[in-house]
Every structure is written in C-alpha cells, then in structure tokens.
Write a protein that holds these residues in place. Structure first.
Motif, PDB file in Angstrom:
ATOM      1  N   VAL A 232       1.040  -1.246   0.050  1.00  0.00           N
ATOM      2  CA  VAL A 232       0.230  -0.023  -0.199  1.00  0.00           C
ATOM      3  C   VAL A 232       0.979   1.351  -0.097  1.00  0.00           C
ATOM      4  N   TYR A 233       2.095   1.309   0.717  1.00  0.00           N
ATOM      5  CA  TYR A 233       2.846   2.314   1.022  1.00  0.00           C
ATOM      6  C   TYR A 233       4.092   1.935   0.864  1.00  0.00           C
ATOM      7  N   ALA A 234       5.149   2.543   0.057  1.00  0.00           N
ATOM      8  CA  ALA A 234       6.631   2.241   0.006  1.00  0.00           C
ATOM      9  C   ALA A 234       7.285   2.259   1.138  1.00  0.00           C
ATOM     10  N   PRO A 235       8.317   1.506   1.528  1.00  0.00           N
ATOM     11  CA  PRO A 235       8.945   1.315   2.697  1.00  0.00           C
ATOM     12  C   PRO A 235       9.791   2.812   2.925  1.00  0.00           C
ATOM     13  N   ASP A 236       9.776   3.668   1.934  1.00  0.00           N
ATOM     14  CA  ASP A 236      10.204   5.079   2.510  1.00  0.00           C
ATOM     15  C   ASP A 236       9.174   6.323   2.549  1.00  0.00           C
ATOM     16  N   HIS A 237       7.931   5.309   2.719  1.00  0.00           N
ATOM     17  CA  HIS A 237       6.870   6.435   2.941  1.00  0.00           C
ATOM     18  C   HIS A 237       6.869   7.283   4.114  1.00  0.00           C
ATOM     19  N   TRP A 238       7.224   6.662   4.970  1.00  0.00           N
ATOM     20  CA  TRP A 238       7.234   7.478   6.386  1.00  0.00           C
ATOM     21  C   TRP A 238       8.701   7.072   7.114  1.00  0.00           C
ATOM     22  N   PRO A 239       9.929   7.766   6.793  1.00  0.00           N
ATOM     23  CA  PRO A 239      11.011   7.122   7.166  1.00  0.00           C
ATOM     24  C   PRO A 239      11.261   7.546   8.618  1.00  0.00           C
ATOM     25  N   GLU A 240      10.364   8.253   9.319  1.00  0.00           N
ATOM     26  CA  GLU A 240      10.747   8.653  10.781  1.00  0.00           C
ATOM     27  C   GLU A 240       9.833   7.532  11.707  1.00  0.00           C
ATOM     28  N   LEU A 241       9.237   6.922  11.124  1.00  0.00           N
ATOM     29  CA  LEU A 241       8.524   5.814  11.700  1.00  0.00           C
ATOM     30  C   LEU A 241       9.266   4.732  12.313  1.00  0.00           C
ATOM     31  N   VAL A 242       9.721   4.471  13.699  1.00  0.00           N
ATOM     32  CA  VAL A 242      10.458   3.491  14.156  1.00  0.00           C
ATOM     33  C   VAL A 242       9.831   2.259  14.950  1.00  0.00           C
TER      34      VAL A 242
ATOM     35  N   ILE B 149       2.596   9.303  22.219  1.00  0.00           N
ATOM     36  CA  ILE B 149       4.167   9.296  21.775  1.00  0.00           C
ATOM     37  C   ILE B 149       4.468   7.901  21.413  1.00  0.00           C
ATOM     38  N   ALA B 150       3.621   7.097  21.491  1.00  0.00           N
ATOM     39  CA  ALA B 150       4.214   5.468  21.296  1.00  0.00           C
ATOM     40  C   ALA B 150       3.041   4.695  21.160  1.00  0.00           C
ATOM     41  N   GLY B 151       2.965   3.530  20.510  1.00  0.00           N
ATOM     42  CA  GLY B 151       2.050   2.697  20.254  1.00  0.00           C
ATOM     43  C   GLY B 151       2.453   1.224  20.327  1.00  0.00           C
ATOM     44  N   TYR B 152       1.975   0.281  21.157  1.00  0.00           N
ATOM     45  CA  TYR B 152       2.672  -1.177  21.310  1.00  0.00           C
ATOM     46  C   TYR B 152       1.807  -2.193  20.346  1.00  0.00           C
ATOM     47  N   THR B 153       2.390  -3.272  20.043  1.00  0.00           N
ATOM     48  CA  THR B 153       1.544  -4.190  19.243  1.00  0.00           C
ATOM     49  C   THR B 153       2.458  -5.391  19.552  1.00  0.00           C
ATOM     50  N   HIS B 154       1.587  -6.407  19.686  1.00  0.00           N
ATOM     51  CA  HIS B 154       2.582  -7.816  19.539  1.00  0.00           C
ATOM     52  C   HIS B 154       1.722  -8.941  19.026  1.00  0.00           C
ATOM     53  N   ASP B 155       2.446 -10.116  18.627  1.00  0.00           N
ATOM     54  CA  ASP B 155       1.945 -11.060  17.756  1.00  0.00           C
ATOM     55  C   ASP B 155       1.541 -12.353  19.052  1.00  0.00           C
ATOM     56  N   ALA B 156       1.531 -13.347  18.328  1.00  0.00           N
ATOM     57  CA  ALA B 156       1.380 -14.724  19.325  1.00  0.00           C
ATOM     58  C   ALA B 156       2.617 -15.027  19.874  1.00  0.00           C
ATOM     59  N   GLY B 157       2.905 -14.037  20.766  1.00  0.00           N
ATOM     60  CA  GLY B 157       4.380 -14.351  21.500  1.00  0.00           C
ATOM     61  C   GLY B 157       4.605 -13.119  22.414  1.00  0.00           C
ATOM     62  N   ALA B 158       5.810 -13.362  23.206  1.00  0.00           N
ATOM     63  CA  ALA B 158       5.896 -12.299  24.235  1.00  0.00           C
ATOM     64  C   ALA B 158       6.615 -10.935  24.082  1.00  0.00           C
TER      65      ALA B 158
ATOM     66  N   VAL C 163       7.170  -1.695  19.776  1.00  0.00           N
ATOM     67  CA  VAL C 163       6.534  -0.303  20.222  1.00  0.00           C
ATOM     68  C   VAL C 163       6.980   0.656  19.188  1.00  0.00           C
ATOM     69  N   PHE C 164       5.879   1.170  18.484  1.00  0.00           N
ATOM     70  CA  PHE C 164       6.118   2.061  17.319  1.00  0.00           C
ATOM     71  C   PHE C 164       6.216   3.567  17.975  1.00  0.00           C
ATOM     72  N   THR C 165       7.149   4.442  17.285  1.00  0.00           N
ATOM     73  CA  THR C 165       7.348   5.700  18.013  1.00  0.00           C
ATOM     74  C   THR C 165       8.196   6.437  16.879  1.00  0.00           C
ATOM     75  N   LEU C 166       8.414   7.696  17.261  1.00  0.00           N
ATOM     76  CA  LEU C 166       8.993   8.553  16.416  1.00  0.00           C
ATOM     77  C   LEU C 166      10.627   8.980  17.022  1.00  0.00           C
ATOM     78  N   PRO C 167      11.511   9.369  16.000  1.00  0.00           N
ATOM     79  CA  PRO C 167      12.791   9.615  16.529  1.00  0.00           C
ATOM     80  C   PRO C 167      13.022  10.409  17.977  1.00  0.00           C
ATOM     81  N   ARG C 168      12.177  11.468  18.093  1.00  0.00           N
ATOM     82  CA  ARG C 168      12.605  12.370  19.137  1.00  0.00           C
ATOM     83  C   ARG C 168      12.147  11.461  20.494  1.00  0.00           C
ATOM     84  N   PRO C 169      10.827  10.969  20.782  1.00  0.00           N
ATOM     85  CA  PRO C 169      10.822  10.166  22.141  1.00  0.00           C
ATOM     86  C   PRO C 169      11.697   8.925  22.089  1.00  0.00           C
TER      87      PRO C 169
END
Ligand code: PMV
Length: 364
Positions: A173-183, A286-295, A299-305
């Motif tokens: 849907v969006y290319a890898p460089d669509h949002w370079p700040e997202l970590v 400033i951040a959002g978590y997610t996990h799969d079927a595992g422990a 944590v998605f966030t931006l460079p500053r935080p």
C-alpha cells in the motif's frame, strides 16, 4: 518428470509485524482469512533460504540454522515443497538450507520470513516464474502472514469475499520510504515461552470458542481503514492509539479462547503498561504497542521520544534486548546459479497457471 534446468536459488525475505492482525481462516484448504490484515515489513532482519532440486536425492534434505530439521518444522517445509512440485510438475526432491539473522525461537515472526523465503527460492529453483502477487498467494500456504513478507513497506492482505479465493491477496500500500521517521522499537523479553499450539490451530480454536471473535470481526474493517489512513497522512497521534486498540482486541480474543491463549509474560505486560503511562504523562500519544502470538513487544514511535523510551522500557525487569527497526524492502532473489526467469504477462498468469495473481512490484 525430472527438472531439466536446476538452478540453485537463494532468496531472502524479512519478517513483518501486523498492525491489524490476521487471526482465523474461513477456508483452511484455500488459506482464506476471515478479516483483512495490515502490516509493516521490517528492515535489518531476514531469513535467507537456498533451494536446489536434485533428481538424485531420495528425500528432501532440510537444514535450518545449521541443523537438520525434524518433526513439525520439517513436515511443514516438505508439505510446502510438495505444492511447489505440483505447480512445476516434478517429483524431484530438494535440498533446502535456511538461516535467520535473528533468534529463531524468539518468536519474531520467523514463520513469515521463513515461508516467504522458501516460496521465493523453491519456485525459482523449480523453474517457475511467478509474479510477486502469485508468489505471495503461494507463501500463505506455509504461514498466513508470510504472504505479506513478499512485499516491502506497508502491506495489506485483503481477505476478499469469494469462496474461490480469487479476491484474496496481499499488496503493498505504501512504499518502505513512505514514512522514514516511523520506528519500531522491538523489546525482546527473557523467558518468552515457546508456543504450545501452532498459530494456525490456535486461531481456529479462537474462531470456535471465543465469545469476542464475532464482535472483533465487525470492528476490524473500520480499524483497518483508520490505521491505513493514519499511515497515509503520517499521523502518529492517530496511528498509535489505533494500533493499541487493535492489539488489545486481538489479545482479548486470545484470552477468551477456551482453553485460554496467553502469550505474554509479566515483562510484556509491564511494557504495555509503561507505554500507556508514558502517553498519559506526555499528554499525547508518543508511542503505540503491538505484539503477535508471542511475548515480545513492538513499540512504534518517532525519533524524538525514541531514546528516552528505549532507556525506560529497556530497563524494565525481564527485557533482554532492544532492537530498532524500520519499514524495509520485501523479499528478493540474492543469488542464482542461472538467470532467474522474470514473470511476464499483463494478466499475471504464471507459467504454471495455477496461482491467481497480478504483477505488482511497487513497495520495493
Ligand atoms: O502466519 P501465522 O499462521 O503464523 O499467524 C500469524 C498470526 C499473527 O502473527 C498473530 C497475526 C498476523 O497477522 O501476523
């Protein structure tokens, strides 16, 4: 038939983390999920798989991370090779060597990268020239989430409605460089339990027994639209709450499955709490978590935080290691003893003609 042309092919594929989870199939034989899912393909991590078909082999030889594969993992790979043999019209056995550059038992989606890499290497080694979409549709028979690892960037796997599965496929849907700040700050937790039940079986148990499954199905399309739009507009303040809501809904379904599916450790839960508290303290997400079927927790966030967050979460009791990854490219052939044929045909029909799909190479 014996394959006359037998290149040795090495294909590399990355793992992906689902922001909208796939959990439950409406048709097991065709691998059709109940709901569409949406993921980020991760850079830095990869499975690298080399395949060679050999008429002189009596049986498939499968080496995973340097050791012969046995039992379940081997059976899954042999079943997948059987599919490739059917498509290519051969009975030749294969030698498969696969290794990850990240800890396999860590539960970091090694089945997604592993089966995407196997699909890429085995089809090309068998002389098939599938489009990426057809390759992705094939990969999902190894592991559902593998269909998204063929593509880079932000990927949607559309569930479709048709009973023949022709409208079920993954696409970038969006290319890898669509949002370079997202970590993606990956937190590997100590003593992550090894899964007792394979995801493919666990999710069907949720379909049958979780009282929350039907409600989740009603909510997912709206949440997927929100998440896709937030990424499209690069709005972290909208994305982070939405992925946490989605992850909580997935976890609720797992916890209400009978017998209950509990993938988290006390450390994983402490990470989720700390992300919620951090957002509260900051007065904005400033951040959002997610996990799969595992422990382990992403944590998605931006460079500053990132730096303070990494220090805080990394110091929690039981966090073994932190990794910083970003959206990255999809699967690719990295070596072939002979030129690999490119898929042709605008309708995306493959030479084998058995896997539906259309050519789609964006997101690279
Ligand atoms: O691809 P599987 O069969 O291992 O199932 C993956 C399920 C989740 O990782 C929990 C969700 C997803 O969409 O990746």
């Amino acid at each position: 038939m014996t394959l006359r042309s037998r290149p040795t092919v090495t294909y590399e594929a990355p793992p992906n983390i689902a922001l909208v989870k796939y959990w439950g199939v409406r048709d097991r034989a065709l691998g059709l999920p109940y709901n569409s899912s949406f993921s980020v393909t991760l850079n830095r991590l990869r499975s690298r798989t080399r395949v060679r078909f050999d008429p002189d082999l009596d049986d498939d030889r499968v080496i995973l991370n340097g050791a012969p594969a046995t039992a379940g993992p081997r059976d899954g790979i042999v079943r997948f090779l059987d599919r490739v043999r059917d498509l290519a019209g051969t009975e030749d056995r294969a030698e498969v060597r696969s290794a990850n550059n990240f800890p396999t038992a860590s539960g970091l989606a090694s089945s997604a990268s592993g089966f995407a890499a196997l699909a890429g290497a085995a089809t090309r080694a068998a002389g098939l020239s599938l489009t990426d979409r057809a390759l992705s549709s094939l990969a999902r028979f190894g592991s559902g989430s593998a269909c998204r690892s063929v593509f880079g960037g932000f990927v949607e796997w559309r569930a479709g409605h048709r009973s023949d599965g022709r409208d079920c496929y993954a696409r970038p849907v969006y290319a890898p460089d669509h949002w370079p700040e997202l970590v993606d700050l990956v937190l590997l937790v100590r003593k992550a339990p090894v899964k007792e039940v394979r995801s493919a079986d666990a999710m069907q148990s949720s379909v049958r027994t979780s009282g929350c499954f039907a409600e989740r199905q009603r909510e997912v399309p709206r949440r997927l639209r929100r998440i896709r739009a937030a990424i499209g507009a690069r709005r972290a303040d909208r994305l982070f709450p939405a992925i946490m809501e989605e992850c909580d809904s997935f976890r609720e379904v797992c916890e209400t499955t009978r017998p209950a599916l509990d993938y988290l450790t006390a450390t994983s839960r402490a990470i989720l709490d700390e992300v919620r508290n951090g957002n509260r303290r900051a007065g904005t997400p400033i951040a959002g978590y997610t996990h799969d079927a595992g422990a382990h927790v992403h944590v998605f966030t931006l460079p500053r935080p990132l730096a303070p967050l990494r220090a805080r979460l990394g110091a929690l009791d039981g966090v073994e290691r932190t990794l910083v990854v970003r959206p990255g490219p999809g699967g690719r052939t990295v070596a072939s003893s002979r030129p690999v044929p490119q898929a042709t045909g605008r309708d995306g029909r493959t030479r084998a003609g058995a896997v539906p799909g259309r050519s789609s190479r964006s997101g690279r």
